[in-house]
Scaffold this motif. Structure first.
Motif, PDB file in Angstrom:
ATOM      1  N   ARG A  10       0.826  -1.210   0.000  1.00  0.00           N
ATOM      2  CA  ARG A  10       0.000   0.000   0.000  1.00  0.00           C
ATOM      3  C   ARG A  10       0.864   1.266   0.000  1.00  0.00           C
ATOM      4  O   ARG A  10       0.495   2.267  -0.615  1.00  0.00           O
ATOM      5  CB  ARG A  10      -0.945  -0.001   1.207  1.00  0.00           C
ATOM      6  CG  ARG A  10      -2.103  -0.980   1.054  1.00  0.00           C
ATOM      7  CD  ARG A  10      -2.965  -1.041   2.312  1.00  0.00           C
ATOM      8  NE  ARG A  10      -3.590   0.227   2.644  1.00  0.00           N
ATOM      9  CZ  ARG A  10      -4.666   0.722   2.043  1.00  0.00           C
ATOM     10  NH1 ARG A  10      -5.215   0.055   1.044  1.00  0.00           N
ATOM     11  NH2 ARG A  10      -5.188   1.875   2.434  1.00  0.00           N
ATOM     12  N   PHE A  11       1.996   1.208   0.673  1.00  0.00           N
ATOM     13  CA  PHE A  11       2.909   2.351   0.620  1.00  0.00           C
ATOM     14  C   PHE A  11       3.524   2.476  -0.776  1.00  0.00           C
ATOM     15  O   PHE A  11       3.678   3.578  -1.307  1.00  0.00           O
ATOM     16  CB  PHE A  11       4.009   2.215   1.663  1.00  0.00           C
ATOM     17  CG  PHE A  11       3.517   2.341   3.081  1.00  0.00           C
ATOM     18  CD1 PHE A  11       2.608   3.324   3.433  1.00  0.00           C
ATOM     19  CD2 PHE A  11       3.976   1.493   4.071  1.00  0.00           C
ATOM     20  CE1 PHE A  11       2.149   3.447   4.742  1.00  0.00           C
ATOM     21  CE2 PHE A  11       3.533   1.601   5.376  1.00  0.00           C
ATOM     22  CZ  PHE A  11       2.611   2.583   5.708  1.00  0.00           C
ATOM     23  N   GLU A  12       3.872   1.359  -1.373  1.00  0.00           N
ATOM     24  CA  GLU A  12       4.528   1.384  -2.677  1.00  0.00           C
ATOM     25  C   GLU A  12       3.590   1.870  -3.780  1.00  0.00           C
ATOM     26  O   GLU A  12       4.017   2.586  -4.687  1.00  0.00           O
ATOM     27  CB  GLU A  12       5.076  -0.006  -3.010  1.00  0.00           C
ATOM     28  CG  GLU A  12       6.253  -0.411  -2.127  1.00  0.00           C
ATOM     29  CD  GLU A  12       6.725  -1.838  -2.392  1.00  0.00           C
ATOM     30  OE1 GLU A  12       7.842  -2.168  -1.965  1.00  0.00           O
ATOM     31  OE2 GLU A  12       5.963  -2.610  -3.019  1.00  0.00           O
ATOM     32  N   ASN A  13       2.292   1.467  -3.711  1.00  0.00           N
ATOM     33  CA  ASN A  13       1.375   1.877  -4.780  1.00  0.00           C
ATOM     34  C   ASN A  13       0.577   3.143  -4.429  1.00  0.00           C
ATOM     35  O   ASN A  13      -0.343   3.523  -5.163  1.00  0.00           O
ATOM     36  CB  ASN A  13       0.432   0.727  -5.160  1.00  0.00           C
ATOM     37  CG  ASN A  13      -0.493   0.311  -4.020  1.00  0.00           C
ATOM     38  OD1 ASN A  13      -0.820   1.104  -3.146  1.00  0.00           O
ATOM     39  ND2 ASN A  13      -0.916  -0.961  -4.040  1.00  0.00           N
ATOM     40  N   ARG A  14       0.921   3.765  -3.304  1.00  0.00           N
ATOM     41  CA  ARG A  14       0.342   5.052  -2.884  1.00  0.00           C
ATOM     42  C   ARG A  14      -1.141   4.960  -2.535  1.00  0.00           C
ATOM     43  O   ARG A  14      -1.843   5.977  -2.543  1.00  0.00           O
ATOM     44  CB  ARG A  14       0.520   6.139  -3.972  1.00  0.00           C
ATOM     45  CG  ARG A  14       1.936   6.348  -4.488  1.00  0.00           C
ATOM     46  CD  ARG A  14       2.854   6.844  -3.373  1.00  0.00           C
ATOM     47  NE  ARG A  14       4.069   7.447  -3.880  1.00  0.00           N
ATOM     48  CZ  ARG A  14       5.210   6.792  -4.114  1.00  0.00           C
ATOM     49  NH1 ARG A  14       5.268   5.479  -3.912  1.00  0.00           N
ATOM     50  NH2 ARG A  14       6.281   7.420  -4.545  1.00  0.00           N
ATOM     51  N   SER A  15      -1.627   3.773  -2.206  1.00  0.00           N
ATOM     52  CA  SER A  15      -3.030   3.642  -1.813  1.00  0.00           C
ATOM     53  C   SER A  15      -3.228   3.808  -0.312  1.00  0.00           C
ATOM     54  O   SER A  15      -4.359   3.888   0.164  1.00  0.00           O
ATOM     55  CB  SER A  15      -3.585   2.289  -2.257  1.00  0.00           C
ATOM     56  OG  SER A  15      -2.905   1.226  -1.597  1.00  0.00           O
ATOM     57  N   ALA A  16      -2.139   3.875   0.445  1.00  0.00           N
ATOM     58  CA  ALA A  16      -2.215   4.043   1.897  1.00  0.00           C
ATOM     59  C   ALA A  16      -2.648   5.468   2.250  1.00  0.00           C
ATOM     60  O   ALA A  16      -2.416   6.419   1.500  1.00  0.00           O
ATOM     61  CB  ALA A  16      -0.876   3.721   2.536  1.00  0.00           C
ATOM     62  N   VAL A  17      -3.242   5.603   3.415  1.00  0.00           N
ATOM     63  CA  VAL A  17      -3.582   6.911   3.973  1.00  0.00           C
ATOM     64  C   VAL A  17      -2.550   7.233   5.052  1.00  0.00           C
ATOM     65  O   VAL A  17      -2.246   6.390   5.898  1.00  0.00           O
ATOM     66  CB  VAL A  17      -5.001   6.914   4.564  1.00  0.00           C
ATOM     67  CG1 VAL A  17      -5.313   8.274   5.205  1.00  0.00           C
ATOM     68  CG2 VAL A  17      -6.029   6.582   3.488  1.00  0.00           C
ATOM     69  N   ILE A  18      -2.033   8.459   5.020  1.00  0.00           N
ATOM     70  CA  ILE A  18      -0.987   8.865   5.957  1.00  0.00           C
ATOM     71  C   ILE A  18      -1.572   9.851   6.960  1.00  0.00           C
ATOM     72  O   ILE A  18      -2.228  10.830   6.579  1.00  0.00           O
ATOM     73  CB  ILE A  18       0.200   9.529   5.224  1.00  0.00           C
ATOM     74  CG1 ILE A  18       0.709   8.643   4.091  1.00  0.00           C
ATOM     75  CG2 ILE A  18       1.319   9.854   6.216  1.00  0.00           C
ATOM     76  CD1 ILE A  18       1.251   7.299   4.533  1.00  0.00           C
ATOM     77  N   GLY A  19      -1.339   9.612   8.237  1.00  0.00           N
ATOM     78  CA  GLY A  19      -1.772  10.531   9.287  1.00  0.00           C
ATOM     79  C   GLY A  19      -0.578  11.220   9.921  1.00  0.00           C
ATOM     80  O   GLY A  19       0.356  10.549  10.383  1.00  0.00           O
ATOM     81  N   ALA A  87      -8.076   5.823  13.375  1.00  0.00           N
ATOM     82  CA  ALA A  87      -8.139   4.498  12.753  1.00  0.00           C
ATOM     83  C   ALA A  87      -8.093   4.576  11.237  1.00  0.00           C
ATOM     84  O   ALA A  87      -7.810   3.571  10.564  1.00  0.00           O
ATOM     85  CB  ALA A  87      -9.410   3.768  13.192  1.00  0.00           C
ATOM     86  N   GLU A  88      -8.354   5.743  10.663  1.00  0.00           N
ATOM     87  CA  GLU A  88      -8.418   5.857   9.207  1.00  0.00           C
ATOM     88  C   GLU A  88      -7.058   5.704   8.520  1.00  0.00           C
ATOM     89  O   GLU A  88      -6.957   5.029   7.502  1.00  0.00           O
ATOM     90  CB  GLU A  88      -9.052   7.191   8.816  1.00  0.00           C
ATOM     91  CG  GLU A  88     -10.506   7.328   9.235  1.00  0.00           C
ATOM     92  CD  GLU A  88     -11.090   8.681   8.853  1.00  0.00           C
ATOM     93  OE1 GLU A  88     -10.673   9.218   7.798  1.00  0.00           O
ATOM     94  OE2 GLU A  88     -11.943   9.194   9.597  1.00  0.00           O
ATOM     95  N   PRO A  89      -5.997   6.330   9.021  1.00  0.00           N
ATOM     96  CA  PRO A  89      -4.705   6.213   8.328  1.00  0.00           C
ATOM     97  C   PRO A  89      -4.084   4.827   8.489  1.00  0.00           C
ATOM     98  O   PRO A  89      -4.317   4.117   9.473  1.00  0.00           O
ATOM     99  CB  PRO A  89      -3.835   7.272   9.014  1.00  0.00           C
ATOM    100  CG  PRO A  89      -4.776   8.171   9.732  1.00  0.00           C
ATOM    101  CD  PRO A  89      -5.924   7.314  10.124  1.00  0.00           C
ATOM    102  N   ASP A  90      -3.238   4.471   7.522  1.00  0.00           N
ATOM    103  CA  ASP A  90      -2.422   3.262   7.623  1.00  0.00           C
ATOM    104  C   ASP A  90      -1.144   3.548   8.410  1.00  0.00           C
ATOM    105  O   ASP A  90      -0.524   2.627   8.941  1.00  0.00           O
ATOM    106  CB  ASP A  90      -2.070   2.751   6.224  1.00  0.00           C
ATOM    107  CG  ASP A  90      -3.309   2.343   5.445  1.00  0.00           C
ATOM    108  OD1 ASP A  90      -3.833   1.257   5.717  1.00  0.00           O
ATOM    109  OD2 ASP A  90      -3.753   3.134   4.590  1.00  0.00           O
ATOM    110  N   ALA A  91      -0.744   4.814   8.454  1.00  0.00           N
ATOM    111  CA  ALA A  91       0.434   5.223   9.214  1.00  0.00           C
ATOM    112  C   ALA A  91       0.092   6.454  10.042  1.00  0.00           C
ATOM    113  O   ALA A  91      -0.563   7.382   9.550  1.00  0.00           O
ATOM    114  CB  ALA A  91       1.600   5.528   8.284  1.00  0.00           C
ATOM    115  N   LEU A  92       0.526   6.455  11.279  1.00  0.00           N
ATOM    116  CA  LEU A  92       0.391   7.607  12.155  1.00  0.00           C
ATOM    117  C   LEU A  92       1.792   8.079  12.520  1.00  0.00           C
ATOM    118  O   LEU A  92       2.575   7.325  13.117  1.00  0.00           O
ATOM    119  CB  LEU A  92      -0.387   7.240  13.419  1.00  0.00           C
ATOM    120  CG  LEU A  92      -1.875   6.928  13.226  1.00  0.00           C
ATOM    121  CD1 LEU A  92      -2.430   6.238  14.468  1.00  0.00           C
ATOM    122  CD2 LEU A  92      -2.658   8.205  12.928  1.00  0.00           C
TER     123      LEU A  92
END
Length: 436
Positions: A10-19, A87-92
């Motif tokens: 998800r980080f590689e394909n930019r589909s992750a949400v970042i907090g 809870a929404e982001p994949d990374a905090l």
């Protein structure tokens, strides 16, 4: 490991949400960088005014343009004060202050309060990264138990890393993308997740073996600067007593193509790093029965520099038949460094307080700080003075504390009655300039 592989993908394909948690001088540039890298970004901050301004497309940091905020918003960046959305982001990524308390001991309240607010809302499959500068062991001793208390398995369900912030506001040579990112994880899987997180936004990631190594790396970087600044400040005092121009000496020494790095003296050290971070290590070292004499000595020298400068101001006024009490003094630059609007721990503010305590009438001029900011420990009800021939000539002394490029130094030298220069701007010997 399936969960880790999915997260890395998800980080590689930019589909992750970042907090990004904390939208100050560190967090906001990082949030914008992830937005430009193609991620949806949620910025968290307790300051409702900051949140409102960002969502209105406005910037409250000088070197970050309104245009960049609006472009990031178009790419999916939003700010919120609702930490229940954690809870929404994949990374905090936590970017909050780490000051010292009144006893010069680490104040982790911002980190701990943030963690206590975030952790109840965390979910399986997230990365939690701490960027705030702190002592070795903080991530494992403070954050890890809080996450585990929620029943998460570190390195399998939630991934915990430390990656120290490295921002240099006002330096056009480097930005968030180009500055290498150190990253250490609580477990190898955590480190892999952290490397994937940061590799998606910065050009180079430097993995280290643990969060403790990453925490100490940041302290070493800043202690290196503190110690060398302390050294050159002490050399300045010696050179002044001997009647030697320290800036001439530094420029000559810098001609050596190896074995020497030029550091320049000042009225002290400022910002959120150099005056504070060394004491995080000295505090932690005492738990191991160690006394960091070298580090503490440098800190003492740097902290004493405003008093030394005030003595130079006193002497300069005395030589011209004036006392500090009742004199009108204009301080040039209240930001802690050149060409920024950041006044945190600025030695200029300490100079203003010391001179006010001695009875001087104080004004300041700083094109980057039009109104003196609200500060926890310092108060001046002042606005920046516009530099004109008339205003410069109306002061008994002009104290050059921060050498902003926007200052007209030729005008200042021609019109000021007396100048105390703490930054070596005036290299030539001039009748109305005292080097400090």
């Amino acid at each position: 490991m399936r969960l880790l592989e999915q997260l890395v993908s998800r980080f590689e394909n930019r589909s992750a949400v970042i907090g990004i948690v904390g939208l100050g001088y560190v967090g906001l540039p990082l949030a914008l960088r992830y937005a430009y890298a193609g991620f949806k970004v949620i910025g968290f901050d307790v300051d409702h005014d900051k949140v409102r301004r960002l969502n209105d497309g406005d910037s409250y940091i000088e070197h970050i343009t309104t245009k960049s905020i609006r472009e990031a918003s178009e790419r999916g960046f939003e700010a919120t004060a609702e930490f229940s959305r954690a809870a929404e982001p994949d990374a905090l990524i936590i970017c909050v202050p780490t000051p010292l308390n009144a006893y010069r001991e680490p104040d982790l309240s911002f980190i701990l309060n943030t963690a206590d607010t975030l952790v109840p809302h965390m979910r399986i499959g997230q990365v939690l990264s701490l960027e705030s500068t702190t002592y070795p062991g903080t991530t494992e001793e403070e954050l890890k138990p809080r996450i585990e208390a929620r029943g998460f398995k570190i390195g399998e369900e939630v991934f915990l890393v430390f990656s120290p912030e490295r921002e240099d506001p006002g330096n056009p040579k480097f930005n968030t993308r180009s500055i290498p990112k150190v990253c250490g994880g609580v477990t190898p899987a955590c480190r892999e997740a952290g490397v994937a997180l940061y590799s998606a936004a910065v050009d180079k990631v430097v993995p280290v073996s643990s969060t403790r190594a990453a925490e100490l790396t940041k302290l070493l970087e800043n202690i290196h600067r503190s110690v060398n600044i302390g050294l050159v400040n002490e050399m300045k005092i010696i050179a002044d007593r001997m009647g030697i121009d320290i800036y001439e000496v530094i420029h000559a020494a810098a001609s050596k193509p190896f074995g020497f790095t030029a550091y320049y003296p000042s009225a002290g050290v400022g910002g959120h790093c150099i005056p504070i971070d060394p004491f995080y290590l000295t505090w932690k070292a005492r738990q191991y029965g160690l006394h960091t004499r070298f580090i503490e000595l440098a800190g003492e020298i740097n902290n004493d520099m405003p008093h030394w400068v005030v003595n130079k101001v006193t002497g300069a006024l005395n030589e011209h038949g004036r006392s500090v009490k009742g004199s009108r003094i204009l301080v040039l630059g209240v930001a802690y460094k050149k060409n920024v609007d950041d006044t945190r721990e600025s030695p200029s503010v300490k100079l203003m307080e010391l001179l006010r305590e001695k009875g001087a009438h104080i004004d300041y001029s700083d094109p980057h700080v039009p109104v003196f900011p609200k500060m926890r420990e310092h108060h001046f009800d002042l606005e920046s003075v516009r530099l004109t021939p008339e205003t410069l000539g109306s002061y008994d002394l002009v104290l050059l504390a921060t050498d902003h490029s926007a200052f007209d130094y030729e005008l200042i030298q021609k019109r000021a009655r007396l100048i105390v220069d703490t930054r070596g701007v005036y290299l030539e010997r001039l009748p109305n300039v005292i080097k400090s």
